[in-house]
Design a protein around this motif. Sequence first.
Motif, PDB file in Angstrom:
ATOM      1  N   ALA A   1       0.854  -1.177   0.000  1.00 17.61           N
ATOM      2  CA  ALA A   1       0.000   0.000   0.000  1.00 17.61           C
ATOM      3  C   ALA A   1       0.889   1.226   0.000  1.00 17.61           C
ATOM      4  O   ALA A   1       1.810   1.344   0.808  1.00 17.61           O
TER       5      ALA A   1
ATOM      6  N   PHE B   1      -7.368  -0.295  -5.394  1.00 16.01           N
ATOM      7  CA  PHE B   1      -6.414  -1.371  -5.666  1.00 16.01           C
ATOM      8  C   PHE B   1      -6.182  -1.515  -7.158  1.00 16.01           C
ATOM      9  O   PHE B   1      -7.130  -1.472  -7.951  1.00 16.01           O
TER      10      PHE B   1
ATOM     11  N   GLU C   1      -1.893  -1.098  -3.607  1.00 12.64           N
ATOM     12  CA  GLU C   1      -3.023  -0.328  -3.097  1.00 12.64           C
ATOM     13  C   GLU C   1      -2.532   1.120  -3.045  1.00 12.64           C
ATOM     14  O   GLU C   1      -1.399   1.368  -2.663  1.00 12.64           O
TER      15      GLU C   1
HETATM   16 FE   FE2 Z   1      -3.879  -3.057   2.224  1.00 11.89          FE
END
Ligand code: FE2
Length: 371
Positions: free
Chosen positions: A262, A326, A339
């Motif tokens: 992320a 995402f 992400e």
């Molecule tokens: Fe995540």
Amino acid sequence: MSTTTEARSNPLATIDWDYVEFYVGNAKQAAHFYMSAFGFDQVAYAGPETGVRDRVSYLLEQNKLRFVLTASLLPDDAIAEHVMRHGDGIKDVAILVEDAQAAFEMAVRGGARVVQEPAPLEDARGRIIKATIATYGDTVHSFIQRDGYRGIFMPGFAEQRKTIANAARPHLQYIDHCVGNVGWGEMDVWGDFYARVFGFSQLVSFDDKDISTEYTALRSKVMTDPRHQVKFPINEPAQGKKKSQIEEYLEFYRGAGVQHMAIRTDDIAATIRALKSNGVEFLDTPDSYYEMLGERVGKIDEAIETLRELRILVDRDDLGYMLQIFTKPLQDRPTVFFEIIQRKGSLSFGKGNFKALFVSIEREQEKRGTL
Ligand code: FE2
């Protein structure tokens, strides 16, 4: 024991991300993809021209993000075998530490398997200490100590800057968290690993009642350092009517590995516009998600219309809210993805979005015939 003493006795109390190394089949082309699609700049290169005989590596940077893309020049070394088995994937989630020897010793005391003992890497610009331990699957963590080094990245690398001038700039900032997928029943084993080896504690956990759709389920727990700088969520599959996305990953990656990273931004709408204009593909979200959004998350700074247009998801906890989206898988196999996340106070990992999101992932799985 006071907090200060605790911090001093834990060499991993003040860690940060250093770099993420991908093992890929063709580093030159992968570097071009991450530059043109995700707006990275090439900063340095290692290969035969810099005295490295068996591999090439490209160092890409964007704000505090550092990716190393490495490919083997041989048919049968560890890198080539890694790519043959796993496809392109993340090999090393490297951690910046103040004292690599102390971090390594703590990791070994905690039961980590040694990949490489602490060793100095030297050139005219000084010295880096690097030590490496194994984590889930064939993934590793290197501890990097940089205080004795003034060079651009690491011995073996030469400065070589390249920019793709017409790539839109998404202004990606730094890693928020890095998620591992592990096998059936292994989540607790690896959660304990990060507690023993890194001195991490559990931030939050989700069971299959939180994260399930009509068909698929998973369980997850998030391990973190004391400052919430480095967060490692661990996913394991749970029993559902059909094959979960975690099982699909484990099948295609041939075992445990990094599922997603992320990446933080401070303006998610501008970031997603830039990434989309560069051709990055994201998971779609059903229209119905936006019909209920205002009611679910309350007042937010962003216009729901903008979020609907860009298919951005929102979740709220008692500290604030967060926005996330995402990408589709970044390579041929349906394994690693990114992400993009913006936090407005919230520490959430998107629990309120899991359902909407998984319905969308399942639609993609259905197209691949793996549901
Ligand atoms: Fe995540």
